[in-house]
Design a protein around this motif. Structure first.
Motif, PDB file in Angstrom:
ATOM      1  N   SER A 134     -55.033  -7.982  12.672  1.00 46.36           N
ATOM      2  CA  SER A 134     -54.203  -7.101  11.839  1.00 46.36           C
ATOM      3  C   SER A 134     -52.785  -6.984  12.376  1.00 46.36           C
ATOM      4  O   SER A 134     -51.858  -6.660  11.628  1.00 46.36           O
ATOM      5  N   CYS A 135     -52.603  -7.245  13.669  1.00 49.95           N
ATOM      6  CA  CYS A 135     -51.267  -7.135  14.255  1.00 49.95           C
ATOM      7  C   CYS A 135     -50.409  -8.357  13.982  1.00 49.95           C
ATOM      8  O   CYS A 135     -49.202  -8.370  14.271  1.00 49.95           O
ATOM      9  N   LEU A 136     -51.001  -9.414  13.426  1.00 44.30           N
ATOM     10  CA  LEU A 136     -50.242 -10.629  13.148  1.00 44.30           C
ATOM     11  C   LEU A 136     -49.364 -10.464  11.912  1.00 44.30           C
ATOM     12  O   LEU A 136     -49.779  -9.878  10.910  1.00 44.30           O
ATOM     13  N   SER A 137     -48.165 -11.011  11.971  1.00 42.85           N
ATOM     14  CA  SER A 137     -47.306 -11.037  10.791  1.00 42.85           C
ATOM     15  C   SER A 137     -47.810 -12.096   9.826  1.00 42.85           C
ATOM     16  O   SER A 137     -48.589 -12.981  10.194  1.00 42.85           O
ATOM     17  N   ASP A 138     -47.355 -12.039   8.597  1.00 41.70           N
ATOM     18  CA  ASP A 138     -47.734 -13.053   7.613  1.00 41.70           C
ATOM     19  C   ASP A 138     -47.278 -14.434   8.061  1.00 41.70           C
ATOM     20  O   ASP A 138     -47.975 -15.427   7.839  1.00 41.70           O
ATOM     21  N   ASP A 139     -46.108 -14.510   8.695  1.00 38.67           N
ATOM     22  CA  ASP A 139     -45.598 -15.797   9.188  1.00 38.67           C
ATOM     23  C   ASP A 139     -46.507 -16.356  10.280  1.00 38.67           C
ATOM     24  O   ASP A 139     -46.787 -17.558  10.306  1.00 38.67           O
ATOM     25  N   LEU A 161     -50.876 -21.329  25.496  1.00 37.56           N
ATOM     26  CA  LEU A 161     -51.486 -20.637  24.363  1.00 37.56           C
ATOM     27  C   LEU A 161     -50.507 -20.520  23.203  1.00 37.56           C
ATOM     28  O   LEU A 161     -49.324 -20.223  23.394  1.00 37.56           O
ATOM     29  N   ALA A 162     -51.005 -20.750  21.992  1.00 36.48           N
ATOM     30  CA  ALA A 162     -50.180 -20.583  20.800  1.00 36.48           C
ATOM     31  C   ALA A 162     -49.712 -19.138  20.682  1.00 36.48           C
ATOM     32  O   ALA A 162     -50.438 -18.201  21.032  1.00 36.48           O
ATOM     33  N   ASN A 163     -48.502 -18.946  20.178  1.00 41.13           N
ATOM     34  CA  ASN A 163     -47.919 -17.602  20.084  1.00 41.13           C
ATOM     35  C   ASN A 163     -48.792 -16.651  19.274  1.00 41.13           C
ATOM     36  O   ASN A 163     -48.883 -15.459  19.582  1.00 41.13           O
ATOM     37  N   ALA A 164     -49.454 -17.175  18.243  1.00 38.76           N
ATOM     38  CA  ALA A 164     -50.270 -16.321  17.374  1.00 38.76           C
ATOM     39  C   ALA A 164     -51.435 -15.683  18.119  1.00 38.76           C
ATOM     40  O   ALA A 164     -51.980 -14.675  17.665  1.00 38.76           O
TER      41      ALA A 164
END
Length: 330
Positions: A188-193, A253-256
């Motif tokens: 849920s903390c992830l942005s749409d981008d 690690l990927a930023n996401a």
């Protein structure tokens, strides 16, 4: 299925603007393709089948299905240090009881456009194939050039080698969770981008052809990361009869994955799969030169004589993990 097989091939896979290689003598339209390989070369072959609902979600776009189907095969060539040349395509499409003719036409247009666009980027030409009806699946076989006596293998890692990867890990596994709406509260903390970048990492993996061509002169061994770092590195360790120690804090690690706990992020990077980066080993003395050429490469551990794979945290303590990676028959 509406329309004949030959009409389908003529309409969507005889693209006059696709790559035209001088080493192709006879291509689409005959019983076999005929090629004229360059002298003093070896040929590297690989084949992969992607099945709807197994290797990609049922609702994946035709554009993404085509791109990934070719990209994962190109990744195998990259892992060997091979230069792409030709490929064949076997395409199974649902019948008229599942796909109406309008939808099929739109799907095939998107699929073929995406396929030829990626093929053009890597100078690889479609030279033949087959079509039939059934559950949606795509099989591609690729062939590429290797200089004689060269080519990266899994069986040639050496004790003391640095273990490195060509890019970030874990985003594709996160992308699959997002598409399947798994663990949605965690994300849920992830942005749409961020979510879209993760989905794109799953659907549009980047075949590291340029990196593979360079590494065949510098690395001792390599493998592409399709089933997860632990699983695929394990192939090198088994084939080379060696072990490895990985420093978990050095994993790129990927930023996401920043929305996950450290341990959850490690698990995605170690076992998630579908990254299609290259994992390779090379002598310590050669690492600095390679790192200068590709600053985004990351050293993550080293090869050991002891035949075990050890995961080490920053405090020196060993980290245990149950999952190992994707199992095609699991």
């Amino acid at each position: 299925m509406a329309g004949s097989e030959f009409q389908l091939i003529q309409s969507y896979f005889s693209e006059p603007e696709q790559v035209q290689r001088a080493d192709l003598i006879l291509g689409i339209g005959d019983d076999c393709a005929i090629v004229a390989p360059e002298e003093q070369t070896h040929l590297a072959f690989s084949i992969d089948t992607l099945i709807s609902g197994v290797h990609f979600p049922h609702n994946t776009s035709a554009d993404a299905v085509a791109y990934k189907s070719l990209a994962v095969n190109l990744s195998d060539l990259a892992a060997m240090g091979a230069e792409p040349a030709w490929f064949t395509l076997s395409l199974t499409l649902p019948g008229d009881d599942q796909w109406d003719p309008v939808f099929r036409e739109q799907w095939l247009k998107q699929f073929s456009c995406s396929l030829f666009k990626l093929a053009g980027e890597h100078n690889i030409q479609l030279i033949g194939g087959d079509t039939t009806h059934g559950a949606l699946s795509v099989t591609i076989q690729v062939c590429g050039y290797l200089e004689q006596g060269k080519g990266l293998k899994r069986s040639t890692a050496q004790t003391g080698d640095i273990i490195a990867v060509t890019g970030e890990l874990g985003a594709a596994a996160l992308g699959l969770d997002i598409i399947l709406q798994k663990n949605s509260e965690q994300y849920s903390c992830l942005s749409d981008d961020d979510k879209q970048q993760a989905v794109n990492a799953l659907n549009y993996p980047q075949a590291r052809i340029k990196e593979g061509l360079y590494l065949k002169e510098a690395a001792h061994s390599a493998v592409d990361l399709s089933d997860g770092l632990l699983s695929d590195l394990g192939h090198i360790l088994t084939a080379s009869d060696v072990g490895a120690e990985l420093q978990l804090e050095t994993l790129p690690l990927a930023n996401a994955l920043s929305c996950l706990s450290k341990y959850q992020a490690w698990e995605k990077a170690l076992t998630g799969g579908d990254d299609y980066e290259l994992c390779f080993t090379l002598a310590k003395n050669d690492w600095l030169k390679v790192k200068q050429q590709f600053p985004h490469f990351a050293a993550i551990g080293h090869i050991t004589a002891e035949k075990a794979l050890c995961l080490v945290k920053a405090d020196g303590q060993e980290y245990k993990i149950n999952a190992k990676g994707y199992d095609h028959f699991g």
